[in-house]
Design a protein around this motif. Sequence first.
Motif, PDB file in Angstrom:
ATOM      1  N   VAL B 184       0.848  -1.181   0.000  1.00 12.22           N
ATOM      2  CA  VAL B 184       0.000   0.000   0.000  1.00 12.22           C
ATOM      3  C   VAL B 184       0.891   1.240   0.000  1.00 12.22           C
ATOM      4  O   VAL B 184       1.949   1.250   0.640  1.00 12.22           O
ATOM      5  N   ASP B 185       0.452   2.256  -0.703  1.00 13.24           N
ATOM      6  CA  ASP B 185       1.221   3.495  -0.843  1.00 13.24           C
ATOM      7  C   ASP B 185       1.053   4.362   0.406  1.00 13.24           C
ATOM      8  O   ASP B 185       0.201   5.235   0.450  1.00 13.24           O
ATOM      9  N   THR B 186       1.855   4.091   1.424  1.00 16.48           N
ATOM     10  CA  THR B 186       1.720   4.811   2.699  1.00 16.48           C
ATOM     11  C   THR B 186       3.082   5.301   3.167  1.00 16.48           C
ATOM     12  O   THR B 186       4.103   5.056   2.528  1.00 16.48           O
ATOM     13  N   ALA B 187       3.056   5.955   4.328  1.00 16.96           N
ATOM     14  CA  ALA B 187       4.314   6.422   4.912  1.00 16.96           C
ATOM     15  C   ALA B 187       5.264   5.250   5.152  1.00 16.96           C
ATOM     16  O   ALA B 187       6.483   5.392   5.069  1.00 16.96           O
ATOM     17  N   MET B 188       4.698   4.086   5.457  1.00 14.60           N
ATOM     18  CA  MET B 188       5.520   2.915   5.765  1.00 14.60           C
ATOM     19  C   MET B 188       6.346   2.457   4.556  1.00 14.60           C
ATOM     20  O   MET B 188       7.468   2.002   4.698  1.00 14.60           O
ATOM     21  N   THR B 189       5.766   2.574   3.368  1.00 18.46           N
ATOM     22  CA  THR B 189       6.425   2.030   2.179  1.00 18.46           C
ATOM     23  C   THR B 189       7.024   3.100   1.273  1.00 18.46           C
ATOM     24  O   THR B 189       7.665   2.775   0.278  1.00 18.46           O
ATOM     25  N   TRP B 190       6.812   4.381   1.584  1.00 19.61           N
ATOM     26  CA  TRP B 190       7.325   5.468   0.744  1.00 19.61           C
ATOM     27  C   TRP B 190       8.840   5.357   0.604  1.00 19.61           C
ATOM     28  O   TRP B 190       9.543   5.260   1.609  1.00 19.61           O
ATOM     29  N   GLY B 191       9.315   5.359  -0.625  1.00 22.62           N
ATOM     30  CA  GLY B 191      10.757   5.291  -0.834  1.00 22.62           C
ATOM     31  C   GLY B 191      11.269   3.874  -1.014  1.00 22.62           C
ATOM     32  O   GLY B 191      12.419   3.679  -1.391  1.00 22.62           O
ATOM     33  N   MET B 192      10.434   2.863  -0.732  1.00 22.70           N
ATOM     34  CA  MET B 192      10.879   1.489  -0.985  1.00 22.70           C
ATOM     35  C   MET B 192      10.812   1.233  -2.482  1.00 22.70           C
ATOM     36  O   MET B 192       9.911   1.695  -3.160  1.00 22.70           O
ATOM     37  N   GLU B 193      11.781   0.469  -2.956  1.00 25.38           N
ATOM     38  CA  GLU B 193      11.865   0.306  -4.408  1.00 25.38           C
ATOM     39  C   GLU B 193      11.053  -0.864  -4.926  1.00 25.38           C
ATOM     40  O   GLU B 193      10.850  -1.845  -4.237  1.00 25.38           O
ATOM     41  N   LYS B 194      10.624  -0.753  -6.154  1.00 25.53           N
ATOM     42  CA  LYS B 194      10.004  -1.836  -6.915  1.00 25.53           C
ATOM     43  C   LYS B 194       8.941  -2.600  -6.137  1.00 25.53           C
ATOM     44  O   LYS B 194       9.067  -3.790  -5.874  1.00 25.53           O
ATOM     45  N   LEU B 195       7.902  -1.926  -5.737  1.00 26.95           N
ATOM     46  CA  LEU B 195       6.823  -2.607  -5.047  1.00 26.95           C
ATOM     47  C   LEU B 195       5.796  -3.093  -6.080  1.00 26.95           C
ATOM     48  O   LEU B 195       5.433  -2.357  -6.982  1.00 26.95           O
ATOM     49  N   PRO B 196       5.328  -4.319  -5.930  1.00 27.75           N
ATOM     50  CA  PRO B 196       4.354  -4.837  -6.894  1.00 27.75           C
ATOM     51  C   PRO B 196       2.910  -4.443  -6.528  1.00 27.75           C
ATOM     52  O   PRO B 196       2.578  -4.351  -5.347  1.00 27.75           O
ATOM     53  N   PHE B 197       2.087  -4.213  -7.498  1.00 26.39           N
ATOM     54  CA  PHE B 197       0.640  -3.987  -7.315  1.00 26.39           C
ATOM     55  C   PHE B 197       0.317  -3.011  -6.189  1.00 26.39           C
ATOM     56  O   PHE B 197      -0.495  -3.306  -5.317  1.00 26.39           O
ATOM     57  N   VAL B 198       0.963  -1.871  -6.159  1.00 27.43           N
ATOM     58  CA  VAL B 198       0.741  -0.937  -5.054  1.00 27.43           C
ATOM     59  C   VAL B 198      -0.679  -0.379  -5.084  1.00 27.43           C
ATOM     60  O   VAL B 198      -1.151   0.094  -6.123  1.00 27.43           O
ATOM     61  N   ALA B 199      -1.357  -0.455  -3.956  1.00 26.22           N
ATOM     62  CA  ALA B 199      -2.730   0.057  -3.875  1.00 26.22           C
ATOM     63  C   ALA B 199      -2.756   1.361  -3.087  1.00 26.22           C
ATOM     64  O   ALA B 199      -1.856   1.642  -2.297  1.00 26.22           O
ATOM     65  N   GLN B 200      -3.789   2.148  -3.315  1.00 27.89           N
ATOM     66  CA  GLN B 200      -3.961   3.373  -2.547  1.00 27.89           C
ATOM     67  C   GLN B 200      -4.660   3.062  -1.220  1.00 27.89           C
ATOM     68  O   GLN B 200      -5.489   2.147  -1.156  1.00 27.89           O
ATOM     69  N   PRO B 201      -4.337   3.808  -0.176  1.00 25.28           N
ATOM     70  CA  PRO B 201      -4.942   3.526   1.138  1.00 25.28           C
ATOM     71  C   PRO B 201      -6.477   3.579   1.119  1.00 25.28           C
ATOM     72  O   PRO B 201      -7.129   2.833   1.848  1.00 25.28           O
ATOM     73  N   GLU B 202      -7.031   4.424   0.262  1.00 27.17           N
ATOM     74  CA  GLU B 202      -8.504   4.537   0.182  1.00 27.17           C
ATOM     75  C   GLU B 202      -9.130   3.207  -0.222  1.00 27.17           C
ATOM     76  O   GLU B 202     -10.230   2.865   0.209  1.00 27.17           O
TER      77      GLU B 202
END
Lengths: 437, 245
Positions: B184-202
């Motif tokens: 999920v695209d959050t503060a926890m994962t911001w800046g991590m590289e190459k994340l698969p299937f990133v979802a929005q928190p909403e």
Amino acid sequence: MRWKTVEYTGWGRVLKARGEVARPERASALAATTSEEPAPAVGMLRSYGDACLNDAGRAIDMTRMDRILSFDPESGMVHVEAGCQIGQLLKVFVPKGWLPPVMPGTGFVTVGGGIAMDVHGKNHHGAGSFGQHVTEFTLMTKDGPKVVTPKKNASLFKATVGGLGQTGPILSAKFKMHRAKGDVIVVTERRVENWEEFLPLLDNSDATYSVGWIDATAKDEALGRGILEEAETGGGLVKPAKRGRKVPLDAPGFALSPTVVRTFNALYWRKVPTKGRTVVKPIDDFFFPLDKIHDWNKLYGKSGFHQFQCVVPIAEAGALREMVEKVAASGLASPLAVLKRMGPGRAGYMSFPMEGYTLALDFKKSHAAERLIRELEDMTVAASGRIYLAKDSLGRPENILGMYPEYKDWLKTVNKMDPDQAFETDLVRRLKLRDAT
Amino acid sequence: MSQTWIIVGATSTIARAFARQAAARGEGVLLAGRDMSELESIAADCGFRGAPFAEAIAFDAREPASFAPILERARGIKGTLSVAVFVGSMPDQEEIDAEPSLVDGTITDSFTGPAHLLTLLAPLLEERGHGTVAGVGSVAGDRGRLGNYVYGASKAGFHAYLSGLRNRLGRSGVHVITVKPGTVDTAMTWGMEKLPFVAQPEKIASDILRAADRKKDIIYTPAIWWPIMTIIRSIPERIFKKMEI
Ligand SMILES: Cc1cc2nc3c(=O)[nH]c(=O)nc-3n(C[C@H](O)[C@H](O)[C@H](O)COP(=O)(O)OP(=O)(O)OC[C@H]3O[C@@H](n4cnc5c(N)ncnc54)[C@H](O)[C@@H]3O)c2cc1C
Ligand SMILES: NC(=O)c1ccc[n+]([C@@H]2O[C@H](COP(=O)([O-])OP(=O)(O)OC[C@H]3O[C@@H](n4cnc5c(N)ncnc54)[C@H](OP(=O)(O)O)[C@@H]3O)[C@@H](O)[C@H]2O)c1
């Protein structure tokens, strides 16, 4: 603060940037970044050119700081974080009988971006610019949050409103909402036969909201023909429109070819009956007509598009007519051409508005279009007009600086706030806005 | 009957999206977390977006003393009480390898802290006889991976806890959902590289609310993670142990 390397563009997608971006989600995170690793703030990247880009540098994405902090139902005074989007505010407050005092043509604009460009809306002739409604904002400085009001900190206020983000990140802002009579908008649409008919109609309109669409492909007697829309909020029963169609990929090059545009424009113009008509619409349909199609900028294909927007004084209306003539003759115009009467309202040293007429035109990127836009820019200079930096990607420093008479005041305050030039963006560098001393 | 969500770890990106959506549905929110000034802002925002009740309360997963006041406050709230747990932390596995004491904190934040709080709240929920508990675990809890197995272990523990809690609370009409988000695209994962299937928190937030309405037991969100994890779980250990995914 964690940084992420991203590639990003403005709305026109012609100019691109690659750099590290931080996305604070709370004031304390923004404070830490600003004091240790200052970088320009950006919002929803709805500026067309490079105002929201910092290639090879850093930027702070403010979109996650989007809370409504307080609201006074008596006065309509609202306090919001800078990442809050105008369209969201409209959605939340219309049911309560209020709407943002000024709304640009898309709801996907943040309050921070709205202040930094001192944006105008379809009510500019009466309500003035966005910054004129702002009674207070909080800037994040190296030493923490600083509350700024137009009275106590006049020069800092004027250097920030319309100030292209150069005084630092705006954390939050207070402004007064306007009363909405209901949750719909009553729009009167009138066909306008040509340029000569258009200007008096715009001058004499006493509607709260008014805007002209012009068919920039029409020539000769039909030059400047279009549709005048005048509107007031009202009550009634209209179902809200469904949101969220997306333009998935880059559209093929022919999607907006000259023939398609000409045909579309002619049909669009005729959709309004000769006698005109009055329609009731959901409020956001009128203010943000294109927001239902997400990513519509991709319709122009991979290479992107330019928007040219200028304003010229009333007395120079003739120059504007010449511009429309030139554009019509070029065959390069797109369906999006907007003509509006502006009032004198502006709140910052570098604010765009001036009393007169403003014309906005989109052009798919091409050498011919870029040549044409440069000519339009020269014509704007000759007409003592002004180019809107929120839209610009081609302006030349020697032309732009002279358009903003209070430029030196802006520069002085900006250099005081940001002596290390940490908040510079690509636009600021391209136009050499901070090179002088 | 009006519903109030006790949102645990309410400053999390996903929790904020959840609180907003619950507010827009006219539901109340009791926002529990560490950063009080931040919680106050979120509470104000939820109020303007339709929450009939929005209040902040202190909670630190590592400070059990902060738990009892939450129970006390909850007791005073009428109507349906529901709980949504978002608290969690994910230090880099490499950091943990270098500083083994980080294991304890990671497990406290994502598992034992919230489990302790939920166990404390359980009798009150049983007494009310309705409502929902939504516990946010993670796909990372489905299988221990090279990249983040301490975090994964804490989520796996939390999953097992939620499963047991479901078994218990279901008997008195309280429904428990195990939520397994992908990336999920959050503060926890911001800046991590190459994340698969990133979802929005909403998206995660609306999936949780829908799962609550439909009384789902376990959800993967977005749904694509169910087939992905089904495949990953089925890889034999002797092969999996050599993989880097
Ligand atoms: C379809 C469409 C229609 C439009 N119609 C209009 C219109 O009718 N009238 C009008 O005036 N404009 C209009 N615009 C332009 C738009 O309103 C401006 O470009 C606005 O600034 C975009 O806001 P943003 O949040 O996307 O900011 P960005 O484009 O991301 O940034 C714009 C500027 O604001 C600064 N900035 C952003 N956030 C902050 C912050 N928190 N603190 C300090 N500085 C900040 C940036 O540094 C940059 O200089 C339109 C744009 C589009 C795409
Ligand atoms: N993002 C993903 O890809 C992803 C994927 C699967 C599962 N999840 C899970 O989703 C949940 C929400 O995470 P997020 O992505 O929204 O990240 P986030 O914004 O970083 O949220 C983490 C939250 O946990 C809180 N927290 C951490 N330690 C705490 C403690 N000791 N006491 C109280 N609160 C504490 C933080 O509070 P402070 O604000 O006080 O720091 C913050 O609110 C987490 O459980 C996470 O494991 C996330």
